[in-house]
Design a protein around this motif. Sequence first.
Motif, short mmCIF file in Angstrom:
data_model
loop_
_atom_site.label_atom_id
_atom_site.label_comp_id
_atom_site.label_asym_id
_atom_site.label_seq_id
_atom_site.Cartn_x
_atom_site.Cartn_y
_atom_site.Cartn_z
N TYR A 44 -16.61 -27.57 0.42
CA TYR A 44 -15.70 -27.43 -0.80
C TYR A 44 -15.59 -29.03 -1.66
CZ TYR A 44 -14.46 -22.95 0.07
OH TYR A 44 -14.39 -21.43 0.17
N CYS A 45 -15.95 -29.19 -2.70
CA CYS A 45 -15.63 -30.39 -3.41
C CYS A 45 -14.23 -30.69 -3.77
CB CYS A 45 -16.61 -30.50 -4.44
SG CYS A 45 -16.74 -32.25 -5.29
N ASN A 46 -13.76 -31.58 -3.47
CA ASN A 46 -12.28 -32.02 -3.82
C ASN A 46 -12.22 -33.48 -4.18
OD1 ASN A 46 -12.41 -33.44 -1.48
ND2 ASN A 46 -10.58 -32.56 -0.55
N PHE A 47 -13.17 -34.11 -4.78
CA PHE A 47 -13.31 -35.41 -5.33
C PHE A 47 -14.06 -35.47 -6.52
CE2 PHE A 47 -17.10 -34.92 -2.88
CZ PHE A 47 -17.98 -35.43 -3.69
N GLU A 48 -13.67 -36.50 -7.34
CA GLU A 48 -14.62 -37.00 -8.36
C GLU A 48 -15.02 -38.56 -7.79
OE1 GLU A 48 -14.39 -36.21 -12.40
OE2 GLU A 48 -12.76 -34.78 -12.03
N GLY A 49 -15.96 -38.92 -7.91
CA GLY A 49 -16.43 -40.67 -7.54
C GLY A 49 -17.11 -41.28 -8.70
N PHE A 50 -16.59 -42.43 -8.70
CA PHE A 50 -17.06 -43.37 -9.86
C PHE A 50 -18.19 -44.29 -9.24
CE2 PHE A 50 -17.18 -47.18 -12.31
CZ PHE A 50 -17.47 -46.73 -13.66
N VAL A 51 -19.39 -44.22 -9.68
CA VAL A 51 -20.43 -45.11 -8.96
C VAL A 51 -20.07 -46.53 -9.27
CG1 VAL A 51 -22.70 -45.62 -8.28
CG2 VAL A 51 -21.71 -43.09 -8.94
N LEU A 52 -19.95 -47.48 -8.39
CA LEU A 52 -19.89 -49.11 -8.59
C LEU A 52 -21.18 -49.58 -8.36
CD1 LEU A 52 -16.35 -49.72 -6.61
CD2 LEU A 52 -16.79 -49.65 -9.12
N ASP A 83 -17.91 -27.17 -10.46
CA ASP A 83 -17.76 -25.77 -10.44
C ASP A 83 -16.97 -25.65 -9.20
OD1 ASP A 83 -17.85 -23.02 -10.37
OD2 ASP A 83 -19.82 -23.02 -9.64
N SER A 84 -17.25 -26.60 -7.96
CA SER A 84 -16.74 -26.39 -6.84
C SER A 84 -14.97 -27.08 -6.86
CB SER A 84 -17.46 -27.08 -5.77
OG SER A 84 -16.73 -27.00 -4.62
N LEU A 85 -15.10 -28.12 -7.65
CA LEU A 85 -13.63 -28.82 -7.74
C LEU A 85 -12.69 -27.88 -8.42
CD1 LEU A 85 -12.54 -31.62 -7.55
CD2 LEU A 85 -12.97 -32.02 -9.75
N VAL A 103 -18.29 -46.72 -4.15
CA VAL A 103 -17.98 -45.60 -5.18
C VAL A 103 -16.31 -45.62 -4.82
CG1 VAL A 103 -17.73 -43.10 -5.56
CG2 VAL A 103 -19.83 -44.08 -4.57
N LEU A 104 -15.86 -45.43 -6.13
CA LEU A 104 -14.44 -45.12 -6.34
C LEU A 104 -14.18 -43.73 -6.22
CD1 LEU A 104 -13.31 -48.04 -8.70
CD2 LEU A 104 -12.99 -48.13 -6.36
N MET A 105 -13.52 -43.18 -5.21
CA MET A 105 -13.25 -41.90 -4.99
C MET A 105 -11.65 -41.56 -5.54
SD MET A 105 -16.05 -40.63 -3.85
CE MET A 105 -16.08 -39.39 -2.88
N ILE A 106 -11.49 -40.15 -6.04
CA ILE A 106 -10.23 -39.73 -6.50
C ILE A 106 -10.10 -38.28 -6.22
CG2 ILE A 106 -10.72 -39.37 -8.86
CD1 ILE A 106 -7.61 -40.02 -9.54
N SER A 107 -9.28 -37.97 -5.50
CA SER A 107 -9.10 -36.42 -4.92
C SER A 107 -8.49 -35.62 -6.12
CB SER A 107 -7.99 -36.34 -3.80
OG SER A 107 -6.53 -36.50 -4.49
N LYS A 108 -8.84 -34.38 -5.94
CA LYS A 108 -8.27 -33.33 -7.23
C LYS A 108 -6.84 -33.53 -7.49
CE LYS A 108 -8.37 -28.49 -8.46
NZ LYS A 108 -9.04 -27.25 -7.98
N ASN A 109 -6.06 -33.36 -6.13
CA ASN A 109 -4.61 -33.52 -6.28
C ASN A 109 -4.26 -35.03 -6.91
OD1 ASN A 109 -4.51 -31.12 -5.15
ND2 ASN A 109 -4.29 -31.85 -3.11
N GLU A 112 -4.83 -34.73 -10.63
CA GLU A 112 -4.10 -33.67 -11.32
C GLU A 112 -2.59 -34.27 -11.29
OE1 GLU A 112 -4.14 -30.60 -12.62
OE2 GLU A 112 -6.17 -30.72 -11.95
N TYR A 113 -2.08 -35.31 -10.51
CA TYR A 113 -0.86 -35.97 -10.43
C TYR A 113 -0.99 -36.97 -11.61
CZ TYR A 113 2.57 -39.35 -9.51
OH TYR A 113 3.67 -40.59 -9.74
N LEU A 114 -2.09 -37.70 -11.90
CA LEU A 114 -2.22 -38.66 -12.92
C LEU A 114 -2.13 -38.03 -14.22
CD1 LEU A 114 -5.22 -40.83 -11.72
CD2 LEU A 114 -2.72 -41.60 -12.09
N TYR A 115 -2.71 -36.84 -14.29
CA TYR A 115 -2.42 -35.97 -15.61
C TYR A 115 -0.90 -35.88 -15.85
CZ TYR A 115 -7.37 -34.27 -15.45
OH TYR A 115 -8.75 -34.04 -15.41
N GLU A 116 -0.16 -35.34 -14.90
CA GLU A 116 1.42 -35.38 -15.26
C GLU A 116 2.04 -36.49 -15.66
OE1 GLU A 116 3.09 -33.34 -11.88
OE2 GLU A 116 1.49 -31.78 -11.61
#
Length: 193
Positions: A44-52, A83-85, A103-109, A112-116
Amino acid sequence: MSDLLYKNISNYINLSQEDFNQFTKPFEYKKFKKKEVVLKEGDYCNFEGFVLSGCFKIYYLNENGFEQTLYFAVEGWWITDIDSLINNVPSILNIEALQDSEVLMISKNDKEYLYEVMPQIEKLFRIMNQKSSVALQRRILSLTGKTADKRYLEFLEKYPGLEQRITQQQVASYLGITHEFLSKIRRKMSLEK
Protein backbone atom coordinates in the motif's frame (compact mmCIF):
# COMPACT_ATOMS: atom_id res chain seq x y z
CA MET A 1 14.66 22.48 3.51
CA SER A 2 15.22 22.50 -0.19
CA ASP A 3 15.57 25.29 -2.70
CA LEU A 4 14.49 22.81 -5.39
CA LEU A 5 11.20 22.08 -3.61
CA TYR A 6 10.57 25.79 -3.04
CA LYS A 7 11.23 26.52 -6.71
CA ASN A 8 8.94 23.64 -7.73
CA ILE A 9 5.94 24.73 -5.70
CA SER A 10 6.51 28.38 -6.65
CA ASN A 11 5.52 27.34 -10.17
CA TYR A 12 2.00 26.79 -8.81
CA ILE A 13 1.43 28.96 -5.74
CA ASN A 14 3.14 31.73 -3.77
CA LEU A 15 4.25 30.87 -0.25
CA SER A 16 6.06 33.09 2.21
CA GLN A 17 9.23 31.66 3.73
CA GLU A 18 7.32 31.16 6.98
CA ASP A 19 4.54 29.23 5.21
CA PHE A 20 7.12 27.20 3.28
CA ASN A 21 8.79 26.24 6.57
CA GLN A 22 5.42 25.12 7.95
CA PHE A 23 4.73 23.19 4.74
CA THR A 24 8.04 21.31 4.85
CA LYS A 25 7.93 20.39 8.56
CA PRO A 26 6.17 17.03 8.03
CA PHE A 27 8.48 15.99 5.18
CA GLU A 28 11.09 13.35 5.97
CA TYR A 29 14.44 13.31 4.20
CA LYS A 30 15.36 9.85 2.90
CA LYS A 31 18.21 8.37 0.89
CA PHE A 32 17.78 5.41 -1.44
CA LYS A 33 20.57 3.33 -2.91
CA LYS A 34 20.65 2.34 -6.57
CA LYS A 35 18.21 -0.57 -7.18
CA GLU A 36 16.47 0.01 -3.85
CA VAL A 37 12.72 -0.48 -4.07
CA VAL A 38 10.63 2.36 -2.63
CA LEU A 39 7.28 0.75 -3.42
CA LYS A 40 6.59 -2.84 -4.43
CA GLU A 41 3.57 -4.18 -6.26
CA GLY A 42 1.04 -5.44 -3.70
CA ASP A 43 2.10 -2.99 -0.99
CA TYR A 44 0.00 0.00 0.00
CA CYS A 45 1.33 3.40 -0.96
CA ASN A 46 0.95 5.94 1.85
CA PHE A 47 3.42 8.59 0.68
CA GLU A 48 4.35 11.12 -1.93
CA GLY A 49 8.01 11.85 -2.49
CA PHE A 50 9.77 14.83 -4.02
CA VAL A 51 13.02 13.86 -5.77
CA LEU A 52 15.94 16.05 -4.70
CA SER A 53 18.59 14.06 -6.55
CA GLY A 54 18.88 10.84 -8.49
CA CYS A 55 16.39 9.00 -10.66
CA PHE A 56 13.53 6.54 -10.21
CA LYS A 57 11.53 4.38 -12.57
CA ILE A 58 7.85 3.84 -11.97
CA TYR A 59 6.76 0.64 -13.70
CA TYR A 60 4.55 -2.41 -13.64
CA LEU A 61 4.89 -5.96 -14.96
CA ASN A 62 2.55 -6.72 -17.85
CA GLU A 63 0.74 -10.04 -18.41
CA ASN A 64 3.86 -11.50 -20.05
CA GLY A 65 6.06 -10.50 -17.11
CA PHE A 66 7.79 -7.69 -18.99
CA GLU A 67 8.47 -4.33 -17.40
CA GLN A 68 6.42 -1.42 -18.72
CA THR A 69 7.79 1.89 -17.50
CA LEU A 70 5.14 4.57 -16.95
CA TYR A 71 7.57 7.37 -16.24
CA PHE A 72 10.92 8.31 -14.82
CA ALA A 73 11.19 10.71 -11.89
CA VAL A 74 14.30 12.85 -11.81
CA GLU A 75 15.21 15.93 -9.79
CA GLY A 76 12.13 18.08 -9.24
CA TRP A 77 9.61 15.28 -9.96
CA TRP A 78 7.26 13.52 -7.53
CA ILE A 79 6.94 9.77 -6.92
CA THR A 80 3.84 7.92 -5.70
CA ASP A 81 1.16 5.48 -6.79
CA ILE A 82 -1.79 7.83 -6.82
CA ASP A 83 -4.39 5.03 -7.15
CA SER A 84 -3.05 3.17 -4.13
CA LEU A 85 -2.60 6.39 -2.17
CA ILE A 86 -6.09 7.79 -2.75
CA ASN A 87 -8.14 4.60 -2.89
CA ASN A 88 -6.20 2.62 -0.27
CA VAL A 89 -5.77 -0.37 -2.58
CA PRO A 90 -2.68 -2.52 -3.12
CA SER A 91 -0.29 -0.97 -5.59
CA ILE A 92 0.14 -2.43 -9.05
CA LEU A 93 3.20 -0.23 -9.51
CA ASN A 94 6.80 -0.56 -8.48
CA ILE A 95 9.06 2.41 -7.73
CA GLU A 96 12.78 1.69 -7.90
CA ALA A 97 15.83 3.92 -7.58
CA LEU A 98 17.97 3.82 -10.73
CA GLN A 99 20.72 5.80 -9.02
CA ASP A 100 21.60 6.71 -5.45
CA SER A 101 18.85 9.22 -4.72
CA GLU A 102 17.55 11.68 -2.14
CA VAL A 103 13.86 12.29 -1.58
CA LEU A 104 11.62 14.36 0.67
CA MET A 105 8.73 12.10 1.71
CA ILE A 106 5.36 13.12 3.09
CA SER A 107 2.76 10.70 4.42
CA LYS A 108 -0.87 10.74 3.35
CA ASN A 109 -1.94 11.72 6.88
CA ASP A 110 0.54 14.59 7.08
CA LYS A 111 -0.57 15.84 3.66
CA GLU A 112 -4.22 15.73 4.76
CA TYR A 113 -3.27 17.67 7.88
CA LEU A 114 -1.58 20.34 5.74
CA TYR A 115 -4.76 20.62 3.69
CA GLU A 116 -6.65 21.53 6.86
CA VAL A 117 -4.18 24.04 8.30
CA MET A 118 -2.89 25.52 5.02
CA PRO A 119 -5.65 25.79 2.38
CA GLN A 120 -3.14 26.95 -0.25
CA ILE A 121 -1.48 23.51 -0.03
CA GLU A 122 -4.71 21.85 -1.15
CA LYS A 123 -4.67 24.25 -4.11
CA LEU A 124 -1.02 23.32 -4.80
CA PHE A 125 -1.71 19.59 -4.96
CA ARG A 126 -4.92 20.12 -6.96
CA ILE A 127 -2.99 22.04 -9.62
CA MET A 128 -0.18 19.45 -9.60
CA ASN A 129 -2.72 16.63 -9.97
CA GLN A 130 -4.37 18.42 -12.88
CA LYS A 131 -1.01 18.83 -14.62
CA SER A 132 -0.23 15.19 -13.92
CA SER A 133 -3.56 14.17 -15.52
CA VAL A 134 -2.71 16.18 -18.62
CA ALA A 135 0.73 14.54 -18.80
CA LEU A 136 -0.83 11.09 -18.43
CA GLN A 137 -3.34 11.81 -21.18
CA ARG A 138 -0.55 12.97 -23.49
CA ARG A 139 1.46 9.83 -22.64
CA ILE A 140 -1.50 7.60 -23.54
CA LEU A 141 -2.08 9.45 -26.81
CA SER A 142 1.59 9.16 -27.66
CA LEU A 143 1.69 5.42 -26.93
CA THR A 144 -1.44 4.71 -28.93
CA GLY A 145 -1.11 7.15 -31.79
CA LYS A 146 2.53 7.88 -32.54
CA THR A 147 5.32 5.93 -34.12
CA ALA A 148 8.18 4.65 -31.99
CA ASP A 149 10.48 7.18 -33.70
CA LYS A 150 8.27 10.07 -32.58
CA ARG A 151 7.90 8.64 -29.07
CA TYR A 152 11.71 8.43 -28.84
CA LEU A 153 12.06 12.08 -29.87
CA GLU A 154 9.44 13.05 -27.28
CA PHE A 155 11.38 11.09 -24.65
CA LEU A 156 14.57 12.98 -25.50
CA GLU A 157 12.71 16.28 -25.23
CA LYS A 158 10.86 15.43 -22.02
CA TYR A 159 13.91 14.00 -20.25
CA PRO A 160 16.97 15.91 -21.53
CA GLY A 161 20.19 14.12 -20.59
CA LEU A 162 18.41 11.17 -18.98
CA GLU A 163 19.44 8.75 -21.72
CA GLN A 164 23.03 8.99 -20.45
CA ARG A 165 21.90 8.12 -16.90
CA ILE A 166 19.85 4.98 -17.61
CA THR A 167 20.16 1.85 -19.71
CA GLN A 168 18.85 1.48 -23.25
CA GLN A 169 16.64 -1.34 -21.96
CA GLN A 170 14.97 1.13 -19.60
CA VAL A 171 14.44 3.63 -22.42
CA ALA A 172 12.92 0.87 -24.57
CA SER A 173 10.60 -0.15 -21.70
CA TYR A 174 9.36 3.43 -21.46
CA LEU A 175 8.78 3.57 -25.23
CA GLY A 176 6.97 0.22 -25.26
CA ILE A 177 9.41 -1.34 -27.74
CA THR A 178 12.23 -3.86 -27.66
CA HIS A 179 15.82 -2.90 -27.02
CA GLU A 180 16.69 -4.11 -30.52
CA PHE A 181 14.08 -1.88 -32.13
CA LEU A 182 15.38 1.09 -30.15
CA SER A 183 18.86 0.37 -31.51
CA LYS A 184 17.46 0.47 -35.06
CA ILE A 185 15.76 3.81 -34.38
CA ARG A 186 18.94 5.29 -32.93
CA ARG A 187 21.04 4.04 -35.90
CA LYS A 188 18.52 5.46 -38.36
CA MET A 189 18.52 8.84 -36.60
CA SER A 190 22.31 9.00 -36.47
CA LEU A 191 22.45 8.38 -40.25
CA GLU A 192 19.92 11.16 -40.85
CA LYS A 193 22.04 13.76 -39.08
